[in-house]
Design an enzyme around this catalytic site. Structure first.
Site, PDB file in Angstrom:
ATOM      1  N   HIS A 149     -20.231  11.166 -38.809  1.00  0.00           N
ATOM      2  CA  HIS A 149     -21.441  10.608 -39.416  1.00  0.00           C
ATOM      3  C   HIS A 149     -22.093  11.572 -40.406  1.00  0.00           C
ATOM      4  CE1 HIS A 149     -21.846   6.847 -37.310  1.00  0.00           C
ATOM      5  NE2 HIS A 149     -21.761   7.427 -36.119  1.00  0.00           N
ATOM      6  N   CYS A 212     -19.808   8.729 -44.496  1.00  0.00           N
ATOM      7  CA  CYS A 212     -20.536   7.811 -45.383  1.00  0.00           C
ATOM      8  C   CYS A 212     -21.375   8.582 -46.403  1.00  0.00           C
ATOM      9  CB  CYS A 212     -21.465   6.919 -44.574  1.00  0.00           C
ATOM     10  SG  CYS A 212     -20.624   5.746 -43.503  1.00  0.00           S
TER      11      CYS A 212
END
Length: 248
Positions: A149, A212
């Site tokens: 993440h 991301c």
């Protein structure tokens, strides 16, 4: 009850309803404002707890690395099931993550990144570390791919520091028996649909790291070339320090 009294009562009821709705919306707005800082606080607290106990955690994981791991289904590699970090996941992760099942660790000293590696893409595990993106991946072989993440509100945790990596930066992986050395080759941005980037290429040994971008619309991808491996017993102190673990 007279017509005038009924009208006054209806007006009063409408005012009460509007007031109640206004209070509900206000509370909801306050809660939304508090969610992000609370999530950031809990994430940082979770990672800090891992950092404080890293030596013990990796030691236990090292002992369990040679044991037979629990079966992981193909569903655990379903990218569509990976959720963006939400408050409930962060709260629950504290009691759901079994660090003894970590299959290794990753360290990038130039950007102060050091995390456990878990097999597959379990959402709770991803609140603490990186996850393998394919079944039966082997460090130092084929295209070893990891996902993690990016959380811009806490730019020092999880895979957030990857946005600062530079070409040539050294990346270390360990399976607790060897330390595998990779050198950063490229940093690019890709679409979420470009999943073929983690496929193996004949004759190529590489590392692929995926996270991301800040709004989740794209993916940052780091590609690194394999340089070799060294037994942990022969590793330099600098290598060990990168993981925060002495491998004793």
């Amino acid at each position: 009850m007279s017509r005038r009294q009924r009208k006054l009562k209806e007006t009063k009821n409408k005012v009460n309803i509007r007031l109640t709705l206004g209070i509900i919306f206000l509370i909801a707005a306050i809660c939304l404002l508090l969610v992000k800082p609370l999530k950031s606080h809990l994430l940082n607290e979770n990672i800090s707890e891992y950092e404080s106990n890293k030596s013990k955690i990796l030691s236990n994981a090292s002992k369990n690395a040679k044991k037979e791991k629990k079966n992981i289904s193909k569903g655990d590699y379903n990218f569509d099931k990976v959720e963006r970090l939400n408050l409930q996941t962060v709260v629950n992760a504290k009691n759901k993550v079994d660090f003894d099942n970590a299959s290794g660790a990753i360290a990038i000293p130039e950007i102060n990144l050091s995390l456990p590696i878990f097999d597959a893409l379990n959402n709770y595990n991803l609140a603490y570390g990186a996850g393998t993106m394919k079944e039966n991946q082997v460090m130092g072989s084929g295209n070893y791919a990891l996902a993690g993440h990016n959380y811009p509100d806490s730019p020092k945790i999880l895979f957030s520091p990857l946005v600062k990596i530079n070409q040539g930066n050294v990346i270390y992986l360990t399976d607790f028996s060897f330390i595998y050395i990779y050198n950063t080759l490229s940093i690019t941005t890709i679409k979420p649909t470009q999943v073929d980037v983690i496929n193996d290429t004949d004759g190529v040994t590489e590392l692929t790291l995926i996270t991301c971008n800040n709004d989740g619309s794209l993916r940052h991808m780091v590609k690194a070339t394999y340089s070799g491996k060294i037994p942990v017993s022969e590793a330099s102190q600098d290598m060990k320090n990168a993981f925060g673990y002495d491998f004793n």
